[in-house]
Scaffold this motif. Structure first.
Motif, PDB file in Angstrom:
ATOM      1  N   GLY A 163      29.114  91.734  30.464  1.00  0.00           N
ATOM      2  CA  GLY A 163      28.935  90.460  29.773  1.00  0.00           C
ATOM      3  C   GLY A 163      29.015  90.613  28.263  1.00  0.00           C
ATOM      4  O   GLY A 163      29.615  89.795  27.566  1.00  0.00           O
ATOM      5  N   ALA A 164      28.410  91.691  27.749  1.00  0.00           N
ATOM      6  CA  ALA A 164      28.458  91.942  26.309  1.00  0.00           C
ATOM      7  C   ALA A 164      29.893  92.155  25.838  1.00  0.00           C
ATOM      8  O   ALA A 164      30.294  91.667  24.774  1.00  0.00           O
ATOM      9  N   SER A 165      30.675  92.871  26.646  1.00  0.00           N
ATOM     10  CA  SER A 165      32.077  93.119  26.277  1.00  0.00           C
ATOM     11  C   SER A 165      32.879  91.823  26.275  1.00  0.00           C
ATOM     12  O   SER A 165      33.718  91.587  25.396  1.00  0.00           O
ATOM     13  N   LYS A 166      32.606  90.957  27.248  1.00  0.00           N
ATOM     14  CA  LYS A 166      33.343  89.699  27.335  1.00  0.00           C
ATOM     15  C   LYS A 166      32.844  88.679  26.303  1.00  0.00           C
ATOM     16  O   LYS A 166      33.612  87.829  25.849  1.00  0.00           O
ATOM     17  N   ALA A 167      31.562  88.768  25.939  1.00  0.00           N
ATOM     18  CA  ALA A 167      31.054  87.921  24.846  1.00  0.00           C
ATOM     19  C   ALA A 167      31.734  88.322  23.538  1.00  0.00           C
ATOM     20  O   ALA A 167      32.066  87.470  22.701  1.00  0.00           O
ATOM     21  N   ALA A 168      31.940  89.629  23.367  1.00  0.00           N
ATOM     22  CA  ALA A 168      32.643  90.115  22.172  1.00  0.00           C
ATOM     23  C   ALA A 168      34.081  89.601  22.155  1.00  0.00           C
ATOM     24  O   ALA A 168      34.588  89.188  21.099  1.00  0.00           O
ATOM     25  N   VAL A 169      34.743  89.599  23.309  1.00  0.00           N
ATOM     26  CA  VAL A 169      36.103  89.064  23.397  1.00  0.00           C
ATOM     27  C   VAL A 169      36.114  87.576  23.063  1.00  0.00           C
ATOM     28  O   VAL A 169      36.994  87.084  22.337  1.00  0.00           O
ATOM     29  N   LYS A 170      35.131  86.857  23.583  1.00  0.00           N
ATOM     30  CA  LYS A 170      35.037  85.416  23.324  1.00  0.00           C
ATOM     31  C   LYS A 170      34.915  85.136  21.826  1.00  0.00           C
ATOM     32  O   LYS A 170      35.674  84.324  21.268  1.00  0.00           O
ATOM     33  N   LEU A 171      33.977  85.800  21.164  1.00  0.00           N
ATOM     34  CA  LEU A 171      33.751  85.527  19.748  1.00  0.00           C
ATOM     35  C   LEU A 171      34.917  86.015  18.891  1.00  0.00           C
ATOM     36  O   LEU A 171      35.300  85.363  17.914  1.00  0.00           O
ATOM     37  N   LEU A 172      35.490  87.161  19.250  1.00  0.00           N
ATOM     38  CA  LEU A 172      36.673  87.648  18.549  1.00  0.00           C
ATOM     39  C   LEU A 172      37.789  86.609  18.617  1.00  0.00           C
ATOM     40  O   LEU A 172      38.426  86.288  17.598  1.00  0.00           O
ATOM     41  N   THR A 173      38.021  86.071  19.798  1.00  0.00           N
ATOM     42  CA  THR A 173      39.109  85.114  19.996  1.00  0.00           C
ATOM     43  C   THR A 173      38.849  83.823  19.247  1.00  0.00           C
ATOM     44  O   THR A 173      39.768  83.253  18.616  1.00  0.00           O
ATOM     45  N   GLU A 174      37.618  83.344  19.286  1.00  0.00           N
ATOM     46  CA  GLU A 174      37.278  82.132  18.532  1.00  0.00           C
ATOM     47  C   GLU A 174      37.433  82.368  17.033  1.00  0.00           C
ATOM     48  O   GLU A 174      37.858  81.476  16.295  1.00  0.00           O
ATOM     49  N   GLY A 175      37.116  83.592  16.592  1.00  0.00           N
ATOM     50  CA  GLY A 175      37.315  83.932  15.190  1.00  0.00           C
ATOM     51  C   GLY A 175      38.790  83.946  14.823  1.00  0.00           C
ATOM     52  O   GLY A 175      39.189  83.442  13.758  1.00  0.00           O
ATOM     53  N   LEU A 176      39.625  84.499  15.699  1.00  0.00           N
ATOM     54  CA  LEU A 176      41.064  84.515  15.461  1.00  0.00           C
ATOM     55  C   LEU A 176      41.621  83.097  15.414  1.00  0.00           C
ATOM     56  O   LEU A 176      42.492  82.786  14.587  1.00  0.00           O
ATOM     57  N   HIS A 177      41.121  82.243  16.295  1.00  0.00           N
ATOM     58  CA  HIS A 177      41.566  80.845  16.301  1.00  0.00           C
ATOM     59  C   HIS A 177      41.269  80.190  14.954  1.00  0.00           C
ATOM     60  O   HIS A 177      42.115  79.452  14.400  1.00  0.00           O
ATOM     61  N   SER A 178      40.114  80.459  14.408  1.00  0.00           N
ATOM     62  CA  SER A 178      39.738  79.900  13.109  1.00  0.00           C
ATOM     63  C   SER A 178      40.592  80.492  11.987  1.00  0.00           C
ATOM     64  O   SER A 178      41.063  79.780  11.097  1.00  0.00           O
ATOM     65  N   GLU A 179      40.820  81.792  12.039  1.00  0.00           N
ATOM     66  CA  GLU A 179      41.575  82.473  10.985  1.00  0.00           C
ATOM     67  C   GLU A 179      43.050  82.073  10.948  1.00  0.00           C
ATOM     68  O   GLU A 179      43.658  82.031   9.874  1.00  0.00           O
ATOM     69  N   PHE A 180      43.617  81.750  12.097  1.00  0.00           N
ATOM     70  CA  PHE A 180      45.049  81.468  12.164  1.00  0.00           C
ATOM     71  C   PHE A 180      45.372  80.005  12.470  1.00  0.00           C
ATOM     72  O   PHE A 180      46.505  79.691  12.827  1.00  0.00           O
ATOM     73  N   LYS A 181      44.392  79.125  12.284  1.00  0.00           N
ATOM     74  CA  LYS A 181      44.610  77.714  12.629  1.00  0.00           C
ATOM     75  C   LYS A 181      45.675  77.049  11.771  1.00  0.00           C
ATOM     76  O   LYS A 181      46.273  76.053  12.186  1.00  0.00           O
TER      77      LYS A 181
END
Length: 264
Positions: A155-173
């Motif tokens: 779960g911790a690994s997938k939570a990290a993937v989730k937040l990383l991806t949401e961060g990328l979405h914000s950075e490249f919007k």
């Protein structure tokens, strides 16, 4: 981003959801670079017999950064470009509490699920940013937003993937690179066996039928990419727990833990 005539890289393409994603992308007219770690090579080869040079296979250990970093040049030399990546590869942990889990397995789960995804994003982003349109899809999990007993490190690994991806979405919007995170619920695949994990819970045939099929999961993942969705919640269980968790995180967590305990 429509996948027709696009070059899409798929990790974990040797079986389960990854193979379904690969098949459906090819059927929709995409070219696919299938990344796998030796297992599943024979199954992918059968697709090569049907789709010819529209699919290429690449052996890489995603936990080794140097192996991931060679992939863009290797794939571009074959297909001419890369328009999208789908980071699907992932493993679970044995169904035990953290205090019973050795550090070797903890590191492996984090390396495959989080660092493998991060290495892929970092390796391909310079190329994706040069394309007229491009996309990154990262597969997280229901376990990335609500704790599942016996799967805390997963779960911790997938939570990290989730937040990383949401961060990328914000950075490249404000760029032409779209980013999607997929929160998968239970899917009827061989991830337990492929991860070398003991489930410790008896799953009935009826319960298996309630799980999302790999075919349906792949369809939702590709649809999310094509519609440039920020967030895709795939599966009735994921949607239900997402709703409950937003209302009352503690009660939602207790409910899931109780349900799993009753199945033991």
């Amino acid at each position: 981003m429509r996948v027709l005539n696009k070059v899409i890289v798929v990790t974990g393409a040797g079986g389960g959801i990854g193979r379904e994603i690969t098949c459906q992308l090819l059927e929709k007219g995409a070219r696919v670079a299938a990344i796998l770690n030796k297992s599943g090579l024979e199954e992918i080869q059968t697709l090569s017999n049907v789709y010819g040079n529209k699919i290429s296979t690449h052996i890489a250990n995603l936990t080794r950064r140097e192996e991931v970093e060679r992939l863009p040049e290797e794939i571009i030399s074959i297909h001419g470009s890369v328009d999208g990546i789908i980071n699907n590869a992932g493993i679970i942990q044995p169904f035990v509490n953290v205090n019973e889990l050795d550090f070797e397995r903890i590191k492996l789960v984090m390396d495959v699920n989080f660092y493998g995804t991060l290495y892929m994003c970092k390796a391909f982003l310079p190329h994706l940013l040069k394309r007229p349109e491009a996309h990154i899809t990262n597969i997280s999990s229901m376990g990335g937003f609500i704790p599942v007993p016996g799967q805390s490190v997963y779960g911790a690994s997938k939570a990290a993937v989730k937040l990383l991806t949401e961060g990328l979405h914000s950075e490249f919007k404000d760029t032409k690179v779209g980013v999607t995170v997929v929160l998968l619920g239970g899917v009827n695949t061989n991830i337990v066996q492929n991860s070398g994990a003991e489930i410790g819970i008896e799953i009935s045939e009826n319960q298996k039928r309630m799980l999302l099929s790999a075919e349906r999961a792949a369809k939702l993942i590709i649809k999310g990419m094509e519609n440039n969705k920020c967030r895709v919640i795939a599966g009735k269980d994921s949607k239900l727990m997402d709703f409950f968790y937003r209302i009352n995180p503690i009660k939602a967590t207790d409910l899931l833990a109780k349900k799993l305990k009753l199945q033991e």
